[in-house]
Design an enzyme around this catalytic site. Sequence first.
Site, PDB file in Angstrom:
ATOM      1  N   ASP A 255      33.266  15.819 -20.314  1.00 44.85           N
ATOM      2  CA  ASP A 255      33.746  14.490 -20.195  1.00 44.85           C
ATOM      3  C   ASP A 255      34.388  14.346 -18.798  1.00 44.85           C
ATOM      4  O   ASP A 255      35.153  13.289 -18.516  1.00 44.85           O
ATOM      5  CB  ASP A 255      34.803  14.445 -21.392  1.00 44.85           C
TER       6      ASP A 255
ATOM      7  N   CYS B 128       0.839  -0.992   0.073  1.00 45.68           N
ATOM      8  CA  CYS B 128       0.011   0.087   0.111  1.00 45.68           C
ATOM      9  C   CYS B 128       0.891   1.267   0.083  1.00 45.68           C
ATOM     10  O   CYS B 128       1.553   1.236   0.868  1.00 45.68           O
ATOM     11  CB  CYS B 128      -0.902  -0.041   1.216  1.00 45.68           C
TER      12      CYS B 128
ATOM     13  N   ASP C  98      31.226  21.090 -23.320  1.00 40.83           N
ATOM     14  CA  ASP C  98      32.550  21.281 -23.393  1.00 40.83           C
ATOM     15  C   ASP C  98      33.127  20.658 -24.715  1.00 40.83           C
ATOM     16  O   ASP C  98      32.135  19.974 -25.163  1.00 40.83           O
ATOM     17  CB  ASP C  98      33.114  20.290 -22.120  1.00 40.83           C
TER      18      ASP C  98
ATOM     19  N   ASP D 145      36.232  19.723 -15.528  1.00 37.48           N
ATOM     20  CA  ASP D 145      35.150  20.381 -15.645  1.00 37.48           C
ATOM     21  C   ASP D 145      34.186  19.896 -14.552  1.00 37.48           C
ATOM     22  O   ASP D 145      32.951  20.375 -14.272  1.00 37.48           O
ATOM     23  CB  ASP D 145      34.439  20.330 -16.716  1.00 37.48           C
TER      24      ASP D 145
HETATM   25  P1  ADP Z   1      38.106  21.992 -23.058  1.00 42.15           P
HETATM   26  O1  ADP Z   1      37.412  23.126 -22.574  1.00 42.15           O
HETATM   27  O2  ADP Z   1      38.022  22.023 -24.675  1.00 42.15           O
HETATM   28  O3  ADP Z   1      37.989  20.454 -22.875  1.00 42.15           O
HETATM   29  P2  ADP Z   1      40.616  22.239 -21.452  1.00 42.15           P
HETATM   30  O4  ADP Z   1      39.939  23.219 -20.301  1.00 42.15           O
HETATM   31  O5  ADP Z   1      40.723  20.784 -20.748  1.00 42.15           O
HETATM   32  O6  ADP Z   1      39.770  22.058 -22.834  1.00 42.15           O
HETATM   33  O7  ADP Z   1      41.702  22.648 -22.055  1.00 42.15           O
HETATM   34  C1  ADP Z   1      41.829  24.098 -22.673  1.00 42.15           C
HETATM   35  C2  ADP Z   1      43.033  24.018 -23.175  1.00 42.15           C
HETATM   36  O8  ADP Z   1      44.262  23.888 -22.607  1.00 42.15           O
HETATM   37  C3  ADP Z   1      43.357  22.772 -24.397  1.00 42.15           C
HETATM   38  O9  ADP Z   1      42.550  23.327 -25.431  1.00 42.15           O
HETATM   39  C4  ADP Z   1      45.009  22.945 -24.348  1.00 42.15           C
HETATM   40  O10 ADP Z   1      45.217  24.132 -25.529  1.00 42.15           O
HETATM   41  C5  ADP Z   1      45.321  23.206 -23.091  1.00 42.15           C
HETATM   42  N1  ADP Z   1      45.715  22.169 -22.406  1.00 42.15           N
HETATM   43  C6  ADP Z   1      45.176  21.692 -21.475  1.00 42.15           C
HETATM   44  N2  ADP Z   1      45.538  20.551 -20.925  1.00 42.15           N
HETATM   45  C7  ADP Z   1      46.810  20.525 -21.664  1.00 42.15           C
HETATM   46  C8  ADP Z   1      47.773  19.584 -21.898  1.00 42.15           C
HETATM   47  N3  ADP Z   1      47.658  18.430 -21.047  1.00 42.15           N
HETATM   48  N4  ADP Z   1      48.662  19.658 -22.729  1.00 42.15           N
HETATM   49  C9  ADP Z   1      48.704  20.417 -23.714  1.00 42.15           C
HETATM   50  N5  ADP Z   1      47.489  21.617 -23.787  1.00 42.15           N
HETATM   51  C10 ADP Z   1      46.842  21.300 -22.764  1.00 42.15           C
HETATM   52 MG    MG Z   2      37.700  18.975 -21.327  1.00 36.64          MG
END
Ligand code: ADP
Ligand code: MG
Length: 720
Positions: free
Chosen positions: A608, A21, A413, A612
């Site tokens: 992903d 119930c 993203d 984020d």
């Molecule tokens: P998104 O918002 O596209 O998921 P991220 O915030 O993860 O991207 O990363 C933003 C940017 O920072 C990437 O586009 C890259 O240019 C740079 N970046 C982040 N992590 C790395 C890494 N491990 N090696 C090289 N570049 C990176």
């Molecule tokens: Mg990302």
Amino acid sequence: MSNCAEQKGTNYIFRLEALDCANCGAKIEKAVGSLDYVYDASLNFITQVLTVTADDSCDEDIFDRVTDIVHRYEEDVIVVDISSDDVLNTQKPISDQLLKQYIPVAIGLILYILNLIIGAIYHPTLLFTLTIYIIAYILAGYDVILAAAKSLLHAGLFDEHLLMSIASIGAFIIGEYPEAVAVMLIYKVGEFLQSGMTNRARISISDLMKLKPDYANVIRDGQPVRVTPELIAVGEIISIRPGEVIPLDGIVIEGMSTIDSSSLTGESLPTVTGPTDNVISGTLNISGLLKVEVTKTYRDSTVRKIMDLTENASNKKATIEQFITKFARYYTPAVVVLALLTAVVPPLFSVLPFSEWVRRSLSFLVVSCPCALVISVPLAFYCGVGVASKQGILVKGANYLYALTKLEGIIFDKTGTLTGGNFLIDEILPAEGVNMQQLIRYAVNSEVYSVHPIAASIRVDYFQYIDTDSVTDFLQLPGLGVSAMIDGRRIYAGNYMLMEQNCIHCSRLNEADTVVYLAADDKYLGAIILSDTIKRDARDTIIRLRRQGISDIYMMTGDSIAAAELVATLLGGNITVAAELLPDAKLERTERLLKAKQKDRYIAFVGDGVNDAPVISRVDIGIAMGALGSDAAIEAADIVLMTDQPSKLNTVIDIARFTKRIVWQNIILALFVKLLVLVMSVLGLAGMSYAVVADVGVAVVAIFNCMRIWSVTQKRNFKT
Ligand code: ADP
Ligand code: MG
């Protein structure tokens, strides 16, 4: 509050076996919740699981107290403490006991029918007929009357058993014998149908929970031993034969096989697995013998987590569900008062006899049971959540499913969500005087500990350069890149913003591709140009979202404006792009969108799970994608898409809308029929048994309707 109520609570989990119930369930939940040392009580009526958060120092008697309360409302229910068990595993869908309980009802029904026939043919004495009716009545309703008497003694006056008892005994008193028996019989048959059908829904949902591995073959002293997965410790070696479910999360140390993860993801694409690969519990080993080192205990395993989440989803109730429970609380007393008025007021002005008004008011009593409403709404959400999980979509609460139907905007993203995150290296551009090999070596090793898709892609292409010993002091700089000490030099690898921040002079490559700039200390070393492709179903997803009426689609990324614009164009345009955002800026943009949205509408974020998480937990509906195996993402999100297909979003929105439609259909149907019966019974057009038939009928139709969520998605198959 008792004085020990300040401390942190412990969770107790009870199964209320044979609780059928829903309205009593709601009362039990409320009564347990109002105990002194209980912080929170939440009943999942569908799974019959009551979760109680109570003060830890008061645990000696909690089981007894709960049992007392439960028996006050529902005497037949058996309370089982399953706090330490696996909730799903111990769930018994239908007990024989339940069937046994209905044997007297069946006999009562037969007697009733025989009595009608005998009455029509042989015209026996009133005493004979009445005796048979009373026997039939007692067979059918003795437990209802007992329960009613109990609830009369312990408060909780307006309980449906009591209503049924008053209505049927009242009918006897005014001489409506067949009617009195019929009311009880129909009520019991309806109760049987309801619990049978709720059970079926329960079974079809828990069928998909068949993931639970029953055993594991652990190798101890060189011999395989079969034990339950709960008894295996981290670090032990298990062997998994072809055709067996992988019982625990771990790393393959020996063997090659293909793995079918469709039970978790809804997708049947087998993946090839070999040494050093991770395997996930709940997936199926198809072809080869695997030896796996266990990395998590059963309690922490993926399969357990997923089952728990789905199972507990109904604990987060949708607003509409809460509203209905509250509504039911006022509905019943209101109708009872109306019934009283009907019995007392009209006779003063009417030519009809008092007994006629009493009869009409008794029908009222029957209609006052809110069961159909109280069962059908949570059941619909339960089915919705279950169907979604069958598609590899975990919805962590009915509230999120409901919110999805009021979506105003979606923020995506970019990298790894709309694009595949499998970067291809197009070009390597060393600065003047820099050796190409050296540049690659710095790039690969600075990225060696990063989880970003860019890093993974670079590592895959140049794995022969990996030399972890040379790397110290690794830093992940979210939204910018990475930094590490290699050969005594501070290496930076990342986007142009990272170079700017460190005052490294280089010319900006205006490419629509993704560029990783590299520097050692303050010296520019060169750049690696990578390209990503959008996911196969990304464009389609966006088109379908528009068709689903979601007007505002945003893309936020830390990547360059050019790269972001290119992706937006490939996706069919008409997407609001915000690029070159650091995680903070993403959060701030999201806040702004949340402020600007309409009231009672929601914004979702799909990511992903790589850096984020703050946004995922801030938005109304945080959605993590491709999360199979990623605990952090599963933890943070409200909805988890197990595969990395954005089109699952369309699917879950469809399921949410379908669920909402069913919920409303059920509510409207129930209220309409009840109102109709009320009006008809005031006018003397509907007798008491009509009222019971209507009541039971509505509940049964509502349950059937819920099960449509299940069958329709199966037919449509919702695949893209
Ligand atoms: P998104 O918002 O596209 O998921 P991220 O915030 O993860 O991207 O990363 C933003 C940017 O920072 C990437 O586009 C890259 O240019 C740079 N970046 C982040 N992590 C790395 C890494 N491990 N090696 C090289 N570049 C990176
Ligand atoms: Mg990302």
